[in-house]
Design a protein around this motif. Structure first.
Motif, mmCIF file in Angstrom:
data_model
loop_
_atom_site.group_PDB
_atom_site.id
_atom_site.type_symbol
_atom_site.label_atom_id
_atom_site.label_comp_id
_atom_site.label_asym_id
_atom_site.label_seq_id
_atom_site.Cartn_x
_atom_site.Cartn_y
_atom_site.Cartn_z
ATOM 1 N N TYR A 83 0.810 -1.215 0.000
ATOM 2 C CA TYR A 83 0.000 0.000 0.000
ATOM 3 C C TYR A 83 0.845 1.267 0.000
ATOM 4 O O TYR A 83 0.395 2.319 -0.481
ATOM 5 C CB TYR A 83 -0.984 -0.028 1.170
ATOM 6 N N SER A 84 2.067 1.184 0.501
ATOM 7 C CA SER A 84 2.955 2.346 0.410
ATOM 8 C C SER A 84 3.256 2.655 -1.053
ATOM 9 O O SER A 84 3.314 3.825 -1.458
ATOM 10 C CB SER A 84 4.249 2.092 1.177
ATOM 11 N N ASN A 85 3.445 1.620 -1.849
ATOM 12 C CA ASN A 85 3.688 1.829 -3.281
ATOM 13 C C ASN A 85 2.481 2.475 -3.959
ATOM 14 O O ASN A 85 2.631 3.325 -4.850
ATOM 15 C CB ASN A 85 4.041 0.505 -3.955
ATOM 16 N N GLN A 86 1.275 2.086 -3.529
ATOM 17 C CA GLN A 86 0.075 2.712 -4.084
ATOM 18 C C GLN A 86 -0.021 4.170 -3.653
ATOM 19 O O GLN A 86 -0.448 5.040 -4.434
ATOM 20 C CB GLN A 86 -1.169 1.936 -3.648
ATOM 21 N N LEU A 87 0.392 4.447 -2.423
ATOM 22 C CA LEU A 87 0.384 5.828 -1.941
ATOM 23 C C LEU A 87 1.415 6.681 -2.670
ATOM 24 O O LEU A 87 1.194 7.875 -2.907
ATOM 25 C CB LEU A 87 0.638 5.856 -0.426
ATOM 26 N N VAL A 88 2.539 6.082 -3.014
ATOM 27 C CA VAL A 88 3.552 6.801 -3.801
ATOM 28 C C VAL A 88 2.958 7.228 -5.135
ATOM 29 O O VAL A 88 3.121 8.380 -5.578
ATOM 30 C CB VAL A 88 4.806 5.921 -4.014
ATOM 31 N N ARG A 89 2.250 6.323 -5.786
ATOM 32 C CA ARG A 89 1.616 6.654 -7.062
ATOM 33 C C ARG A 89 0.564 7.749 -6.885
ATOM 34 O O ARG A 89 0.437 8.653 -7.725
ATOM 35 C CB ARG A 89 0.997 5.402 -7.693
ATOM 36 N N PHE A 90 -0.178 7.668 -5.799
ATOM 37 C CA PHE A 90 -1.188 8.693 -5.492
ATOM 38 C C PHE A 90 -0.506 10.050 -5.308
ATOM 39 O O PHE A 90 -0.979 11.077 -5.830
ATOM 40 C CB PHE A 90 -1.956 8.303 -4.225
ATOM 41 N N ALA A 91 0.586 10.063 -4.552
ATOM 42 C CA ALA A 91 1.290 11.306 -4.278
ATOM 43 C C ALA A 91 1.886 11.921 -5.549
ATOM 44 O O ALA A 91 1.869 13.138 -5.741
ATOM 45 C CB ALA A 91 2.388 11.070 -3.248
ATOM 46 N N LYS A 92 2.401 11.079 -6.437
ATOM 47 C CA LYS A 92 2.929 11.566 -7.714
ATOM 48 C C LYS A 92 1.803 12.190 -8.545
ATOM 49 O O LYS A 92 1.959 13.267 -9.127
ATOM 50 C CB LYS A 92 3.556 10.412 -8.498
ATOM 51 N N LYS A 93 0.679 11.494 -8.601
ATOM 52 C CA LYS A 93 -0.459 11.962 -9.403
ATOM 53 C C LYS A 93 -0.918 13.340 -8.964
ATOM 54 O O LYS A 93 -1.289 14.190 -9.801
ATOM 55 C CB LYS A 93 -1.603 10.953 -9.295
ATOM 56 N N HIS A 94 -0.888 13.596 -7.655
ATOM 57 C CA HIS A 94 -1.414 14.852 -7.127
ATOM 58 C C HIS A 94 -0.313 15.853 -6.767
ATOM 59 O O HIS A 94 -0.588 16.860 -6.097
ATOM 60 C CB HIS A 94 -2.302 14.568 -5.912
ATOM 61 N N SER A 95 0.902 15.577 -7.203
ATOM 62 C CA SER A 95 2.033 16.508 -6.992
ATOM 63 C C SER A 95 2.137 16.955 -5.531
ATOM 64 O O SER A 95 2.184 18.149 -5.208
ATOM 65 C CB SER A 95 1.879 17.740 -7.900
ATOM 66 N N ILE A 96 2.156 15.973 -4.645
ATOM 67 C CA ILE A 96 2.203 16.244 -3.220
ATOM 68 C C ILE A 96 3.535 16.911 -2.840
ATOM 69 O O ILE A 96 4.602 16.492 -3.264
ATOM 70 C CB ILE A 96 2.009 14.945 -2.410
ATOM 71 N N ASP A 97 3.440 17.970 -2.023
ATOM 72 C CA ASP A 97 4.619 18.708 -1.565
ATOM 73 C C ASP A 97 5.051 18.321 -0.161
ATOM 74 O O ASP A 97 6.235 18.397 0.178
ATOM 75 C CB ASP A 97 4.324 20.220 -1.578
ATOM 76 N N VAL A 98 4.083 17.926 0.685
ATOM 77 C CA VAL A 98 4.354 17.568 2.083
ATOM 78 C C VAL A 98 3.499 16.374 2.458
ATOM 79 O O VAL A 98 2.306 16.325 2.118
ATOM 80 C CB VAL A 98 4.018 18.734 3.045
ATOM 81 N N VAL A 99 4.088 15.422 3.159
ATOM 82 C CA VAL A 99 3.315 14.336 3.764
ATOM 83 C C VAL A 99 3.106 14.674 5.230
ATOM 84 O O VAL A 99 4.071 14.921 5.954
ATOM 85 C CB VAL A 99 4.047 12.980 3.650
ATOM 86 N N HIS A 100 1.853 14.725 5.647
ATOM 87 C CA HIS A 100 1.531 14.941 7.061
ATOM 88 C C HIS A 100 0.999 13.629 7.618
ATOM 89 O O HIS A 100 -0.123 13.216 7.325
ATOM 90 C CB HIS A 100 0.487 16.053 7.227
ATOM 91 N N THR A 101 1.836 12.961 8.397
ATOM 92 C CA THR A 101 1.449 11.692 9.018
ATOM 93 C C THR A 101 0.933 11.969 10.413
ATOM 94 O O THR A 101 1.606 12.618 11.220
ATOM 95 C CB THR A 101 2.650 10.727 9.076
ATOM 96 N N ASN A 102 -0.262 11.467 10.695
ATOM 97 C CA ASN A 102 -0.927 11.755 11.971
ATOM 98 C C ASN A 102 -0.999 10.489 12.816
ATOM 99 O O ASN A 102 -1.694 9.545 12.450
ATOM 100 C CB ASN A 102 -2.335 12.302 11.712
ATOM 101 N N THR A 103 -0.296 10.449 13.904
ATOM 102 C CA THR A 103 -0.128 9.375 14.893
ATOM 103 C C THR A 103 1.053 8.470 14.544
ATOM 104 O O THR A 103 1.358 8.246 13.369
ATOM 105 C CB THR A 103 -1.372 8.480 15.123
ATOM 106 N N ALA A 104 1.678 7.939 15.581
ATOM 107 C CA ALA A 104 2.858 7.084 15.423
ATOM 108 C C ALA A 104 2.519 5.742 14.794
ATOM 109 O O ALA A 104 3.407 5.040 14.310
ATOM 110 C CB ALA A 104 3.519 6.868 16.788
ATOM 111 N N ALA A 105 1.247 5.367 14.791
ATOM 112 C CA ALA A 105 0.849 4.050 14.288
ATOM 113 C C ALA A 105 0.856 3.962 12.773
ATOM 114 O O ALA A 105 0.723 2.878 12.211
ATOM 115 C CB ALA A 105 -0.546 3.692 14.814
ATOM 116 N N VAL A 106 1.002 5.095 12.090
ATOM 117 C CA VAL A 106 1.009 5.119 10.631
ATOM 118 C C VAL A 106 2.444 5.246 10.144
ATOM 119 O O VAL A 106 3.105 6.256 10.382
ATOM 120 C CB VAL A 106 0.164 6.294 10.088
ATOM 121 N N GLN A 107 2.937 4.210 9.456
ATOM 122 C CA GLN A 107 4.323 4.183 9.011
ATOM 123 C C GLN A 107 4.482 4.420 7.504
ATOM 124 O O GLN A 107 5.590 4.651 7.017
ATOM 125 C CB GLN A 107 4.943 2.826 9.357
#
Length: 387
Positions: A83-107
């Protein structure tokens, strides 16, 4: 426009869920474009859609105790990569500038940020007491993969520093804020007295929180039994549900309540969405977390509603409750002392009123929603200054 990918551990509406929602809905949409990806459907998804926020559901694994075995580790690892690989593709598609991870349980955010060479802001809301190996693992991962780590209390910051992986200047405290207009002393609770058959002149002592191993429902119940014996015009109210898969905790709590000689004056209602009215109903708000609670949002919401607070003397509660001013603190894991502190307020109407007013004042001065949003916005700006 700064495009921000928000990753979070669930889709419910407890503390960390609420503060993330409040932040996202109040960001300046002419400057920031939030994209939220959650691991499951739930009320948070509905709330985000209502605000016209771009939200998707992708079942990426969240670090939970169910994975603390050989089979679980293998399942978690496989899901993390997939799923991290799918998120990478999502982030590329939407030209993400910052990842905001909320809580320590999300890696997953670490992999996205590392592969795309973009900064990760990691918000930590937990104090992981045990197992120590999990505390060390998450601390090391967060320290290694964060451009900045944000904690919601000094207590959480101090805890992370104890791991030995952080430098002081890599962690910043940003206190959560709550909407003081939504949670205010003028809210209505009369309908709850009718629904729950609570007499108009009865005093109500209540708590609200996830039913888990450390939020303190059992300690609350022990203290409530002491108080109910002394105050025949008092009712005790518990609000909150367990994680999916841990419904046995709710049954266990209900069984304990059923054994009480005062069970007719103990109301246990599970999860509710009308927290504004519930805080208004309470005369005293209690949160006896047996492990140190980072900065429980429920306490801030009770303070905004003008209620005195009683909690255990550890964690972020000590930064919210100024003892003797807007509440009282009891010895940790001591329900008898907890009952004593609550009794002090039950027995003194003027003290309850004054401390309740002080709670509202302290909330507005130190935990405003406006400061909370501005502080996070400043961090997004700083992390993308060279964009």
């Amino acid at each position: 426009m700064i495009n921000i990918l928000f990753l979070h551990a669930g889709a419910e509406m407890y503390g960390a869920d609420k503060v993330m929602l409040d932040l996202i809905r109040r960001l300046d949409k002419t400057k920031y474009k939030p994209y939220v990806v959650l691991p499951t459907n739930g009320v948070l998804v509905d709330a985000l859609k209502k605000e016209n926020i771009d939200v998707s559901v992708l079942p990426y694994p969240i670090m939970r105790r169910k994975y603390f075995n050989f089979k679980g580790i293998a399942q978690y690892g496989a899901g993390l990569i997939k799923y991290s690989n799918q998120l990478v593709r999502f982030a590329k598609k939407h030209s993400i500038d910052v990842v905001h991870t909320n809580t320590a349980a999300v890696q997953e955010g670490s992999i996205v940020a590392r592969k795309l060479h973009i900064p990760q802001l990691w918000s930590v809301h937990e104090i992981i007491v045990s197992p120590n190996v999990m505390f060390k693992f998450t601390s090391r991962t967060i320290a290694k993969n964060s451009a900045i780590t944000i904690t919601d209390s000094q207590a959480v910051k101090d805890h992370l520093l104890e791991s030995g992986y952080f430098k002081d200047n890599t962690i910043k405290v940003i206190y959560n804020g709550v909407d003081a207009n939504r949670f205010n002393p003028g809210n209505d609770s009369s309908y709850l007295r009718k629904e729950w058959n609570i007499p108009a002149d009865a005093m109500v002592v209540g708590m609200m929180g996830r039913v888990n191993s450390w939020k303190g429902q059992k300690d609350f119940l022990k203290a409530a039994n002491i108080l109910l014996a002394k105050h025949p015009n008092m009712y005790a109210v518990l609000v909150g549900a367990a994680f999916a898969g841990e419904e046995w905790r709710e049954k266990e709590l209900a069984d304990e309540i059923g054994k009480s000689p005062y069970k007719d004056r103990i109301i246990n209602v599970g999860y509710r969405t009308d927290s504004e009215g519930i805080y208004k109903l309470y005369d005293i708000f209690v949160l006896p977390s047996t492990n140190p609670d980072p900065l429980p949002t429920v306490v801030l919401e009770a303070m905004a509603t003008g209620k005195p607070v009683v909690g255990y003397r550890h964690g972020g509660v000590c930064e919210m409750v100024k003892e003797g001013y807007n509440g009282l603190l009891a010895e940790v894991r001591n329900p008898t002392d907890l009952a004593k502190k609550v009794d002090t307020l039950l027995s003194n109407e003027e003290l309850r009123k004054t401390m309740g007013e002080h709670s509202r004042d302290r909330l507005l001065e130190n935990f405003s929603i406006e400061s909370y949003v501005k502080n996070y916005s400043d961090e997004y700006d700083r992390l993308t200054a060279d964009k």
